[in-house]
Design an enzyme around this catalytic site. Structure first.
Site, PDB file in Angstrom:
ATOM      1  N   LYS A 262     -26.329 -18.394 -40.129  1.00 14.00           N
ATOM      2  CA  LYS A 262     -27.191 -18.322 -41.314  1.00 14.00           C
ATOM      3  C   LYS A 262     -26.636 -19.113 -42.493  1.00 14.00           C
ATOM      4  O   LYS A 262     -27.389 -19.718 -43.248  1.00 14.00           O
ATOM      5  CB  LYS A 262     -27.403 -16.862 -41.721  1.00 14.00           C
ATOM      6  CG  LYS A 262     -28.254 -16.088 -40.722  1.00 14.00           C
ATOM      7  CD  LYS A 262     -28.408 -14.639 -41.129  1.00 14.00           C
ATOM      8  CE  LYS A 262     -29.020 -13.832 -39.999  1.00 14.00           C
ATOM      9  NZ  LYS A 262     -30.256 -13.165 -40.335  1.00 14.00           N
TER      10      LYS A 262
ATOM     11  N   GLU B 200     -29.817 -12.666 -51.427  1.00  9.40           N
ATOM     12  CA  GLU B 200     -31.062 -13.410 -51.651  1.00  9.40           C
ATOM     13  C   GLU B 200     -31.931 -12.625 -52.612  1.00  9.40           C
ATOM     14  O   GLU B 200     -31.927 -11.388 -52.596  1.00  9.40           O
ATOM     15  CB  GLU B 200     -31.855 -13.546 -50.331  1.00  9.40           C
ATOM     16  CG  GLU B 200     -31.424 -14.671 -49.451  1.00  9.40           C
ATOM     17  CD  GLU B 200     -32.146 -14.655 -48.103  1.00  9.40           C
ATOM     18  OE1 GLU B 200     -33.069 -13.833 -47.900  1.00  9.40           O
ATOM     19  OE2 GLU B 200     -31.770 -15.468 -47.242  1.00  9.40           O
TER      20      GLU B 200
ATOM     21  N   HIS C 160     -37.858  -4.259 -41.154  1.00  9.90           N
ATOM     22  CA  HIS C 160     -37.595  -5.694 -40.964  1.00  9.90           C
ATOM     23  C   HIS C 160     -37.712  -6.155 -39.513  1.00  9.90           C
ATOM     24  O   HIS C 160     -37.247  -7.224 -39.162  1.00  9.90           O
ATOM     25  CB  HIS C 160     -36.216  -6.106 -41.507  1.00  9.90           C
ATOM     26  CG  HIS C 160     -35.976  -5.638 -42.902  1.00  9.90           C
ATOM     27  ND1 HIS C 160     -36.807  -5.965 -43.948  1.00  9.90           N
ATOM     28  CD2 HIS C 160     -35.011  -4.862 -43.435  1.00  9.90           C
ATOM     29  CE1 HIS C 160     -36.358  -5.405 -45.057  1.00  9.90           C
ATOM     30  NE2 HIS C 160     -35.283  -4.716 -44.775  1.00  9.90           N
TER      31      HIS C 160
ATOM     32  N   ARG D 222     -33.507 -19.973 -30.038  1.00 11.09           N
ATOM     33  CA  ARG D 222     -33.790 -19.378 -28.724  1.00 11.09           C
ATOM     34  C   ARG D 222     -35.299 -19.214 -28.568  1.00 11.09           C
ATOM     35  O   ARG D 222     -36.057 -19.481 -29.497  1.00 11.09           O
ATOM     36  CB  ARG D 222     -33.127 -18.009 -28.646  1.00 11.09           C
ATOM     37  CG  ARG D 222     -33.597 -17.129 -29.811  1.00 11.09           C
ATOM     38  CD  ARG D 222     -33.187 -15.700 -29.691  1.00 11.09           C
ATOM     39  NE  ARG D 222     -33.286 -14.986 -30.928  1.00 11.09           N
ATOM     40  CZ  ARG D 222     -34.387 -14.430 -31.432  1.00 11.09           C
ATOM     41  NH1 ARG D 222     -35.536 -14.541 -30.784  1.00 11.09           N
ATOM     42  NH2 ARG D 222     -34.382 -13.775 -32.570  1.00 11.09           N
TER      43      ARG D 222
HETATM   44  P1  ADP Z   1     -32.860 -10.973 -39.153  1.00 12.51           P
HETATM   45  O1  ADP Z   1     -32.094 -12.194 -38.789  1.00 12.51           O
HETATM   46  O2  ADP Z   1     -32.034  -9.732 -39.133  1.00 12.51           O
HETATM   47  O3  ADP Z   1     -34.151 -10.852 -38.418  1.00 12.51           O
HETATM   48  P2  ADP Z   1     -34.172 -12.175 -41.448  1.00 12.51           P
HETATM   49  O4  ADP Z   1     -33.402 -12.845 -42.513  1.00 12.51           O
HETATM   50  O5  ADP Z   1     -34.875 -13.039 -40.451  1.00 12.51           O
HETATM   51  O6  ADP Z   1     -33.218 -11.141 -40.704  1.00 12.51           O
HETATM   52  O7  ADP Z   1     -35.241 -11.200 -42.128  1.00 12.51           O
HETATM   53  C1  ADP Z   1     -36.013 -10.270 -41.402  1.00 12.51           C
HETATM   54  C2  ADP Z   1     -37.120  -9.730 -42.273  1.00 12.51           C
HETATM   55  O8  ADP Z   1     -36.568  -9.087 -43.442  1.00 12.51           O
HETATM   56  C3  ADP Z   1     -38.056 -10.783 -42.846  1.00 12.51           C
HETATM   57  O9  ADP Z   1     -39.079 -11.129 -41.953  1.00 12.51           O
HETATM   58  C4  ADP Z   1     -38.580 -10.095 -44.091  1.00 12.51           C
HETATM   59  O10 ADP Z   1     -39.587  -9.160 -43.798  1.00 12.51           O
HETATM   60  C5  ADP Z   1     -37.370  -9.334 -44.581  1.00 12.51           C
HETATM   61  N1  ADP Z   1     -36.620 -10.167 -45.552  1.00 12.51           N
HETATM   62  C6  ADP Z   1     -35.523 -10.878 -45.302  1.00 12.51           C
HETATM   63  N2  ADP Z   1     -35.113 -11.521 -46.421  1.00 12.51           N
HETATM   64  C7  ADP Z   1     -35.977 -11.212 -47.396  1.00 12.51           C
HETATM   65  C8  ADP Z   1     -36.110 -11.564 -48.768  1.00 12.51           C
HETATM   66  N3  ADP Z   1     -35.242 -12.360 -49.356  1.00 12.51           N
HETATM   67  N4  ADP Z   1     -37.163 -11.050 -49.459  1.00 12.51           N
HETATM   68  C9  ADP Z   1     -38.057 -10.228 -48.876  1.00 12.51           C
HETATM   69  N5  ADP Z   1     -37.977  -9.855 -47.586  1.00 12.51           N
HETATM   70  C10 ADP Z   1     -36.960 -10.339 -46.841  1.00 12.51           C
END
Ligand code: ADP
Length: 497
Positions: free
Chosen positions: A118, A202, A237, A293
Site C-alpha cells: 500500500k 487517510e 469495509h 490478483r
Molecule cells: P482493504 O485493503 O483492507 O480492503 P481498503 O483500503 O481497500 O482496505 O478499504 C476497504 C474499504 O474501507 C473501502 O472500500 C471503503 O469502504 C473503506 N475505506 C477505506 N479507506 C477509506 C477512506 N479514506 N474514507 C472512507 N472510506 C474508506
C-alpha cells in the site's frame, strides 16, 4: 512460450472450483493443495490430484509458503494459481514459485511489491501525480508524530495497517480525544494480524462510493482496463454485493478513471489480472489501492463482457494471451453478484456452522452459482464464512435486481443459516435500487441486522411446503431441526421477504 500441463491450486472453496473449471476447459490437469479438513469439499472431488499440505490452521497450510511449494513440486505441477486471499498477494510466494521453476499465475513478484504494497503504491501514484486520498504515509510512526498528522489532515481520519487487507486493521478517528487510543490499538492489531506495526492515515470520506477497475496486462506488457465494478455495499469495509458496471459513472468519469487505472498498472509493469480500487465522492475520484490478483467479484465483469478472466490468466502465464489492438470491448447489460455467507442474519450475523443438508440453486438463463460445498459437506469455523456467490445478468440494472431477488428467494440451503434474507432486503431497499448508495449504506440502514416477523406456525407451514416442493428430499429430522431452530426463521428467505 511456457509449457504448463498441471496447475497446482493454492486455495480452497469456490475459487478453487472456479480455477479447476478453467483448467479443464484448457485441457490442463489440476492439483488441489488442501488442508486436512478440506477433503470435504467440491474442489477436492473435482481436482485431478490432491495433496494435503497441512492441518486446518491457515498458518500451517494455506498460508505456509514452503508447504504449498513442496506440495506443488511433489505433485509434478508446473504452475501455481493462488486464487484470492491467502498467499495470492504475497510477493515472497510469487518469487519462491518463480525460483522453484513453478509458473506463478499472476503478476511478477516485482509488480506485486510495487503495486500490492500500500505504501509503495502510494509513492508511485504520488510521483506520477495521480489522485490520492489526502493523508500521511511517512516514516515517522511515533504516536505523537501521527497525532500531529491527524490534526493536519483534519477529522475524520482513518488509520490503516500498511500491511492490512480484507477490511481489517482499520480504525476511524472522529474525535481528537480518541485519536491516541485508536492509533495505538491499530498498531497493536496490525502487529498481531500482519506482523508489522506500520500504519498510515487517510482523510475519511463520508459519502464515498467504492468503484474499481478490472485491469489486465497481456504477456507482451500491454495493459488495458476491462471496465468498472461498483462495490459500495459493504459491511465492516467488506464487500457483500458487487455490480458491473457501476450505475454511478458518467462516460467522462469512466474514461478518466480508466485512464488512471491503466497508468498506474503500466507504471508497475503489470501483467495478468488485477484491480485498481477508487473512492468516488461528489464526482471527485481518488486511488485507494491495487489488488494484485483475481478479485472475488470477477464474475460480474466476465458476465457483462463475455470473457473468462481465469482462462485469460492462465493463457497469459503460458505466454499465449495477447490483446488484439483492434478489439473493441463494450459492456452489455448489467451483472450483480451476491456473496452468500453462512451466518445468521437474525442474530447479528453470527457465523453458522454445520452439515449441509439439501442445497438447491434454481437454474435459469444467465444465473451463475460459484460454490465450493454441497450437501453432505460440513461448513466449519476454520475459514471465511462465504459459502457461495450468486451471479445474475440481465439487460439492465432494474431487471438484474429483480432477477437476483427471485433467484435468491428460490435458493434453498439446509443445515446452516445464511445471509440470504439480508441480501434480499438490501436489494429491495430504495437507495440500493436508485444506485446512489455509498459505502455507509449498510451502517445507515442495516446496522441492527434483521428482525424476524414469522411465527412458529408460519415456519412449520413453510417447512412442510419446502418438503413438498423438493419432493420429499428433505428428511423429517432435517425439517424438524429447522423448526427447532426457533425463533430464528432461517429459510424465510424464499417465502416471507
Ligand atoms: P482493504 O485493503 O483492507 O480492503 P481498503 O483500503 O481497500 O482496505 O478499504 C476497504 C474499504 O474501507 C473501502 O472500500 C471503503 O469502504 C473503506 N475505506 C477505506 N479507506 C477509506 C477512506 N479514506 N474514507 C472512507 N472510506 C474508506
Amino acid at each position: 512460450m511456457k509449457q504448463i500441463r498441471r496447475v497446482a491450486i493454492a486455495n480452497r472453496g469456490e475459487v478453487a472450483v472456479r480455477i479447476i473449471r478453467a483448467c479443464e476447459e484448457l485441457g490442463l490437469e489440476t492439483v488441489l493443495l488442501h488442508s486436512d479438513v478440506d477433503i470435504q469439499s467440491r474442489a477436492y472431488r473435482l481436482a485431478t490430484k490432491t495433496i494435503c499440505i497441512g492441518p486446518a490452521a491457515t498458518a500451517l497450510s494455506y498460508l505456509n509458503i514452503e508447504a504449498n511449494i513442496n506440495g506443488a513440486l511433489a505433485a509434478g505441477a508446473d504452475a501455481v494459481h493462488p486464487g484470492f486471499g491467502f498467499l495470492s498477494e504475497n510477493a515472497d510466494f510469487a518469487q519462491q514459485c518463480e525460483k522453484a521453476g513453478l509458473v506463478f499465475v499472476g503478476p511478477t513478484s516485482a509488480a506485486i511489491r510495487k503495486l500490492g504494497d500500500k505504501v509503495s503504491f502510494k509513492n508511485l501514484a504520488k510521483k506520477a501525480g495521480l489522485p490520492l486520498i489526502p493523508g500521511y504515509d511517512g516514516e515517522d510512526q511515533s504516536v505523537s508524530g501521527l497525532l500531529k498528522e491527524v490534526e493536519k489532515i483534519g477529522l475524520p481520519v482513518i488509520v490503516k495497517a500498511a500491511a492490512g487487507g480484507g477490511g481489517r486493521g482499520m480504525k476511524l478517528i472522529r474525535e481528537m480525544s480518541e485519536a491516541k487510543d485508536l492509533i495505538e490499538s491499530a498498531q497493536r492489531e496490525s502487529q498481531s494480524a500482519f506482523g508489522s506495526t506500520q500504519v498510515f492515515l487517510e482523510k475519511y470520506l463520508e459519502r464515498a462510493k467504492h468503484i474499481e477497475f478490472q485491469i489486465f496486462g497481456d504477456c507482451t506488457g500491454h495493459v488495458v482496463h476491462l471496465f468498472d465494478r461498483e462495490c459500495s455495499v459493504q459491511r465492516r469495509h467488506q464487500k457483500i454485493i458487487e455490480e458491473a458496471t457501476s450505475p454511478s459513472l458518467t462516460d467522462d468519469l469512466r474514461r478518466r478513471m480508466g485512464e488512471v487505472a491503466c497508468t498506474i498498472a503500466a507504471l508497475g509493469k503489470y501483467t495478468n489480472a488485477g484491480t485498481v480500487e477508487f473512492l468516488l465522492q461528489d464526482d471527485e475520484f481518488y486511488l485507494l489501492e491495487v489488488n494484485t490478483r483475481l478479485q472475488v467479484e470477477h464474475p460480474v465483469t466476465e458476465e457483462v463482457l463475455g470473457i473468462d478472466l481465469v482462462k485469460m490468466q492462465i493463457l497469459t502465464a503460458q505466454e499465449k494471451f495477447i490483446f488484439s489492438t483492434n478489439e473493441i470491448r463494450i459492456p452489455r447489460g448489467h451483472a450483480i453478484e451476491c456473496r452468500v455467507y453462512a451466518e445468521d442474519p437474525f442474530m447479528g450475523g453470527v457465523p453458522s456452522t454445520g452439515l449441509l443438508g439439501t442445497v438447491s440453486w434454481p437454474e435459469g438463463p444467465r444465473r451463475r452459482y460459484e460454490y465450493g460445498f454441497e450437501a453432505g459437506d460440513t461448513i466449519t469455523s476454520n475459514y471465511d464464512p462465504m459459502i457461495a456467490k450468486v451471479i445474475v445478468w440481465d439487460e439492465n440494472r432494474p431487471r438484474a435486481i429483480q432477477k437476483m431477488v427471485r433467484t435468491l428467494k428460490d435458493s434453498v440451503i439446509f443445515g446452516v443459516h445464511t445471509n440470504i434474507p439480508y441480501l434480499i432486503q438490501i436489494l429491495n431497499h430504495p437507495e440500493f435500487q436508485s444506485g446512489k448508495m455509498t459505502t455507509r449504506f449498510i451502517e445507515t440502514y442495516f446496522a441492527e441486522g434483521l428482525k424476524s416477523d414469522l411465527t412458529e406456525d408460519q415456519i412449520k407451514k413453510w417447512a412442510q411446503e419446502v418438503n413438498k416442493n423438493l419432493k420429499g428430499s428433505v428428511t423429517e429430522s432435517n425439517s424438524l431441526s429447522l423448526v427447532s431452530n426457533l425463533p430464528s426463521p432461517w429459510g424465510s428467505h424464499w417465502r416471507a421477504v
